[in-house]
Design a protein around this motif. Structure first.
Motif, PDB file in Angstrom:
ATOM      1  N   SER A   1       1.298  -1.557  -0.415  1.00 61.01           N
ATOM      2  CA  SER A   1       0.131  -0.416   0.104  1.00 61.01           C
ATOM      3  C   SER A   1       1.321   1.044  -0.003  1.00 61.01           C
ATOM      4  O   SER A   1       0.887   2.340   1.159  1.00 61.01           O
ATOM      5  CB  SER A   1      -0.621   0.138   1.099  1.00 61.01           C
TER       6      SER A   1
ATOM      7  N   ASN B   1     -15.808   7.728   4.577  1.00 66.07           N
ATOM      8  CA  ASN B   1     -16.491   6.441   4.165  1.00 66.07           C
ATOM      9  C   ASN B   1     -17.211   6.314   3.467  1.00 66.07           C
ATOM     10  O   ASN B   1     -17.470   5.475   2.686  1.00 66.07           O
ATOM     11  CB  ASN B   1     -16.229   5.292   5.991  1.00 66.07           C
TER      12      ASN B   1
ATOM     13  N   ALA C   1      -2.184   9.095   1.550  1.00 70.38           N
ATOM     14  CA  ALA C   1      -2.174   8.564   2.657  1.00 70.38           C
ATOM     15  C   ALA C   1      -1.894   7.292   3.113  1.00 70.38           C
ATOM     16  O   ALA C   1      -1.918   6.298   4.498  1.00 70.38           O
ATOM     17  CB  ALA C   1      -3.675   8.965   3.328  1.00 70.38           C
TER      18      ALA C   1
ATOM     19  N   GLY D   1       1.195   8.781   6.443  1.00 71.71           N
ATOM     20  CA  GLY D   1      -0.200   9.690   5.681  1.00 71.71           C
ATOM     21  C   GLY D   1       0.570  10.517   4.500  1.00 71.71           C
ATOM     22  O   GLY D   1       1.131  11.898   4.916  1.00 71.71           O
TER      23      GLY D   1
ATOM     24  N   ILE E   1       1.246   5.186   5.199  1.00 75.12           N
ATOM     25  CA  ILE E   1       1.926   4.624   6.530  1.00 75.12           C
ATOM     26  C   ILE E   1       2.796   4.090   6.571  1.00 75.12           C
ATOM     27  O   ILE E   1       2.683   2.548   6.395  1.00 75.12           O
ATOM     28  CB  ILE E   1       0.524   4.430   7.783  1.00 75.12           C
TER      29      ILE E   1
ATOM     30  N   PHE F   1      -6.623   5.657  15.836  1.00 72.38           N
ATOM     31  CA  PHE F   1      -5.566   5.691  15.269  1.00 72.38           C
ATOM     32  C   PHE F   1      -4.519   6.071  15.576  1.00 72.38           C
ATOM     33  O   PHE F   1      -3.368   6.041  14.649  1.00 72.38           O
ATOM     34  CB  PHE F   1      -5.909   7.154  14.056  1.00 72.38           C
TER      35      PHE F   1
ATOM     36  N   PHE G   1      -0.827   4.147  14.743  1.00 71.16           N
ATOM     37  CA  PHE G   1      -0.598   4.587  13.233  1.00 71.16           C
ATOM     38  C   PHE G   1       0.642   5.203  14.015  1.00 71.16           C
ATOM     39  O   PHE G   1       1.524   5.243  12.859  1.00 71.16           O
ATOM     40  CB  PHE G   1      -1.115   5.486  12.281  1.00 71.16           C
TER      41      PHE G   1
ATOM     42  N   THR H   1      -8.649   2.863   1.890  1.00 74.39           N
ATOM     43  CA  THR H   1      -9.179   5.065   2.420  1.00 74.39           C
ATOM     44  C   THR H   1      -8.443   4.644   3.796  1.00 74.39           C
ATOM     45  O   THR H   1      -8.720   3.911   4.658  1.00 74.39           O
ATOM     46  CB  THR H   1      -9.935   4.590   2.513  1.00 74.39           C
ATOM     47  N   ASN H   2      -6.965   5.462   4.160  1.00 73.32           N
ATOM     48  CA  ASN H   2      -7.346   5.397   4.939  1.00 73.32           C
ATOM     49  C   ASN H   2      -7.555   7.233   5.542  1.00 73.32           C
ATOM     50  O   ASN H   2      -7.288   7.618   5.097  1.00 73.32           O
ATOM     51  CB  ASN H   2      -5.144   5.993   5.102  1.00 73.32           C
ATOM     52  N   PHE H   3      -7.636   7.328   6.765  1.00 72.33           N
ATOM     53  CA  PHE H   3      -8.223   8.230   7.254  1.00 72.33           C
ATOM     54  C   PHE H   3      -9.276   9.049   6.522  1.00 72.33           C
ATOM     55  O   PHE H   3     -10.225   8.294   6.611  1.00 72.33           O
ATOM     56  CB  PHE H   3      -6.640   9.067   7.730  1.00 72.33           C
TER      57      PHE H   3
ATOM     58  N   ALA I   1      -1.461  13.502   8.714  1.00 75.67           N
ATOM     59  CA  ALA I   1      -2.324  12.267   9.959  1.00 75.67           C
ATOM     60  C   ALA I   1      -2.368  12.000  10.933  1.00 75.67           C
ATOM     61  O   ALA I   1      -3.259  11.674  11.856  1.00 75.67           O
ATOM     62  CB  ALA I   1      -1.942  10.717   9.003  1.00 75.67           C
TER      63      ALA I   1
END
Lengths: 512, 512
Positions: free
Chosen positions: B229, B401, B264, B259, B266, B299, B302, B419-421, B290
């Motif tokens: 990712s 989301n 985004a 992020g 990680i 969160f 992370f 999808t992150n954050f 982020a």
């Protein structure tokens, strides 16, 4: 740490009800802050200029951690008044004569507010065309007011950019000069590059050179003396350069100053640029403080010769009413900046930039993100106009001359260097000490060191009083008190009172 | 140019009558600006998000030079509305989903106004003790909210500082790491130092390395791929370091990102720090976007492993409501910054600094002068409190989301990376094109390149509509549209409308 459950206390303001930018609440709270600040300016004269708190005072007064729940603005503002204001040194007080001024104005404030309110990030043209275009326009406006050579303006294929401070402006120019030179002589020769300035040049220049990877041994702070009123001598510069060239080093960069920090000394631009030209060096002119005054025809001659330089900067936040931060940098060759400072990540690509029809200021500075600073400069230029801006500065110069005259009438004091612009350097004379406690020490000659001690004591005593705030400099071993007129609210009466404060404290020191 | 005589027109406002900081006039004009901005926020949704002006538009509308005489604020504000607002790309519009958010809030605005109003220059403690002390306090507050290791807080002998942007923060840390290393291996080895990051790392890091004099050939942008990712793989890092060490180079600095800008992504802090430790490298964690979300317990993981890093930064102006600029940097070893960045010119000497009892932030940053930024962070923390700040960010994640769900339901589209954050990366699928104009080109296989072209066209068409603004990224050759939820004013309805806009424009592109 808070558990997730503890968030339940906020359930009455459920996530969809949080409105940190509600227009009517913005209006209500915004008006409160305006009134708070209007009252602050009305009262600022009454506060001790130099804060009288002790180190660590605030820790004792504030909670240990962030509150879990919201606090009302009324409470926060009350805390500002009770806990923050006493910890301020009041730069906007009319009794502030320290360092150089950092001027606020209504216009500068409004422009800053508007910029903060719009809160655009003008890294490239497309991200807010107005931010970029207004900046190019006002930089040409101000450049013309200063009668900068056309080659520094966009209209003459140079251009200006607003940076935060002189440190950033100089770092950008050093890096550009560095990379231009290294592209000719090879990157492995970075260690040979030399940066020149005088021993009066602001410490920011040495720091910028150090950040840019110039070898610390290759920064030359060339000695100045009273004989040139602490201006850099072109002969001394040439001698130093010759020595360095003979040693196999490469002269890179000269920073000349118009209005040095210690004594507002003025380096002779024309002859210095001539020397630098012989060695293909980049010349930057740092007119952080005094540059603003050069919009007055009678002061313009101090930057004569700027046409030989590569870049020129002044801090509009110092004496040009914009409030911190607003450093105006003009360069003859923007492509030198762009070659060193441009980045072209994919996420910023856009048609306007690809067309090369626009300025992308991200490539003219260190940072990517940038605030909309041109608004405040535009507001200042329009709200006051050329005529009043000149009057504003002339008025300060007049007040400095008044102060200088008062000092000159008191035989215990001397003016240490001829006053330039609105900054007076004075001190108690060694001879004044021979009549006092120093006599009791049975010293035949009151040395300069004792005079320094007396002047240090005088300044400390003045500043501790809270009535006025001045700072000092040391030139060729002589401790001098600097009196910089320039606060927006200053009037003649403050200057007269300030001198009375000096005399009162001197009376005590010289009589005990 | 104006002659001296032309100043006579201003004689009715003689020099002593200029009052650029008159409290009552400040009050009057200040209230006008507040109302202007309150109306702006009320109406911002109606403006085209992406400015629709052409390059050079403003030059045609403004005068050629600074006015000689003052202009009233009413005229200036009218010009702002007529000429500046159309040239803005409206970062505060709820329909702004481009780049990363740059959030405004009432509290952030008020804090900035107060800081601008006081206009102190907090270079050292004495120049305004409150400015320094409030900053140390709020940096510890925020550090605790993030559960940063104690070693990053003042209370644990580390400490935090407010910088303008990540670029400045990273430049400071690279320079500190550089000088620390060179003090061991000799200044002449600058040319051997290597800086590491991933190919997803923000361009600011490479630029900072370049400014600091790191040889451009010694910046390693290590390849990432969809399999991780787009996170930096510790194995790839180690392999690259080994290669460099074998070549006689010296590993200096690693920037890990939580992020990334494109997707985004990680980077795995714990394992990356372990690799860096083996080589004595400085690790900086860039959590510009982020980091703010990590005040939510769900969160926080992370940034697990941050205890192995030397420094950590986030941009409070991105997602933490302070408005530009406000980059929070924490370091474990402030003395490393101070060794590289301190200057001690005589004019700044004072008892408090000499006593070493106080923090002088000038030695923690590039510039000397600094604004009173901590006020706005303090206002944000107190005005909203921990609970609401968490809700604010969770609400954006929820909306992201929602958008992701909408995209997933349309078979013509794909979500490109998980999808992150609050940032969704999506695109039209190549397979969706085979039914359309692309089919007419009689190509058997619709290549990725054609998909890229279609997505580029889609994004341009969406943005030109003025209804919403999104930006793009390219990862491993794939053009993706980024949808970053985070504008302060955004509500669910804007997200739903935005998706409808995407579909409408896709319909046109896919049917022609």
């Amino acid at each position: 740490m808070d558990s997730l459950n503890s968030d339940n206390v906020a359930s009455h303001t459920s996530s969809s009800n949080i409105s940190p930018l509600d227009p009517e609440e913005f209006r209500r709270q915004g008006h409160m802050i305006i009134d708070f600040l209007a009252d602050y300016y009305r009262d600022v004269e009454k506060y001790p200029v130099l804060s009288q708190v002790e180190p660590g005072y605030l820790q004792k007064r504030l909670p240990k951690s962030t509150p879990h729940n919201p606090e009302p603005i009324e409470t926060i503002l009350q805390d500002v008044q009770e806990h923050i204001v006493p910890g301020l040194t009041h730069w906007q007080s009319p009794n502030f004569f320290a360092y150089f001024p950092n001027t606020s104005s209504i216009a500068g404030f409004l422009g800053e507010m508007l910029g903060t309110g719009f809160n655009v990030v003008g890294f490239n043209w497309i991200a807010s065309p107005a931010a970029t275009e207004l900046e190019t326009i006002v930089m040409d406006w101000l450049g013309e007011m200063l009668e900068l050579p056309k080659s520094f303006l966009f209209s003459g294929n140079g251009g200006g950019v607003l940076q935060g401070t002189t440190c950033e402006a100089v770092l950008c120019t050093i890096v550009s000069a560095r990379d231009q030179m290294l592209s000719q002589i090879g990157k492995e020769n970075l260690i040979k590059l030399v940066v020149y300035a005088s021993d009066q040049t602001h410490s920011a220049i040495q720091k910028a050179a150090q950040i840019a990877g110039i070898h610390p041994m290759n920064f030359r702070a060339i000695k100045t003396s009273k004989s040139t009123s602490y201006a850099l001598s072109p002969d001394s510069l040439r001698a130093q350069i010759c020595e360095d060239v003979e040693a196999g080093l490469v002269p890179l960069f000269l920073c000349a100053t118009v209005g040095t920090t210690s004594t507002a000394a003025i380096d002779p631009l024309e002859s210095l640029c001539a020397v630098a030209k012989d060695y293909g060096m980049w010349v930057h002119v740092d007119a952080a403080y005094a540059g603003s005054a050069c919009i007055c025809p009678e002061f313009r001659h101090f930057i004569d010769g700027v046409e030989g330089a590569n870049s020129f900067s002044l801090n509009a936040h110092k004496w040009f009413l914009t409030s911190l931060d607003c450093c105006c940098l003009w360069v003859k060759d923007p492509s030198a900046l762009i070659k060193s400072l441009s980045t072209n990540p994919e996420f910023l690509r856009n048609k306007a930039s690809d067309s090369k029809q626009v300025v992308d200021y991200k490539d003219w500075q260190i940072t990517l993100s940038r605030r909309f600073r041109s608004l405040k400069l535009w507001f200042v230029l329009r709200s006051y106009g050329v005529a009043n801006l000149r009057s504003f500065m002339r008025n300060h110069v007049k007040m400095a001359n008044l102060f200088e005259g008062l000092v000159a009438m008191d035989k215990r004091f001397e003016i240490v260097v001829p006053t330039n612009f609105a900054m007076v350097c004075f001190r108690i004379l060694p001879s004044a000490l021979s009549e006092t406690e120093y006599k009791n020490r049975k010293l035949d000659i009151v040395s300069e060191e004792l005079a320094n001690e007396a002047n240090r004591k005088l300044l400390e005593s003045i500043n501790m009083s809270g009535c006025v705030f001045m700072t000092h400099a040391v030139v060729e071993g002589v401790y001098v008190i600097r009196f910089a007129v320039g606060a927006t609210l200053v009037e003649e009466r403050h200057v007269i009172t300030a001198w009375k404060v000096v005399q009162d404290h001197a009376n005590v020191i010289l009589s005990t």
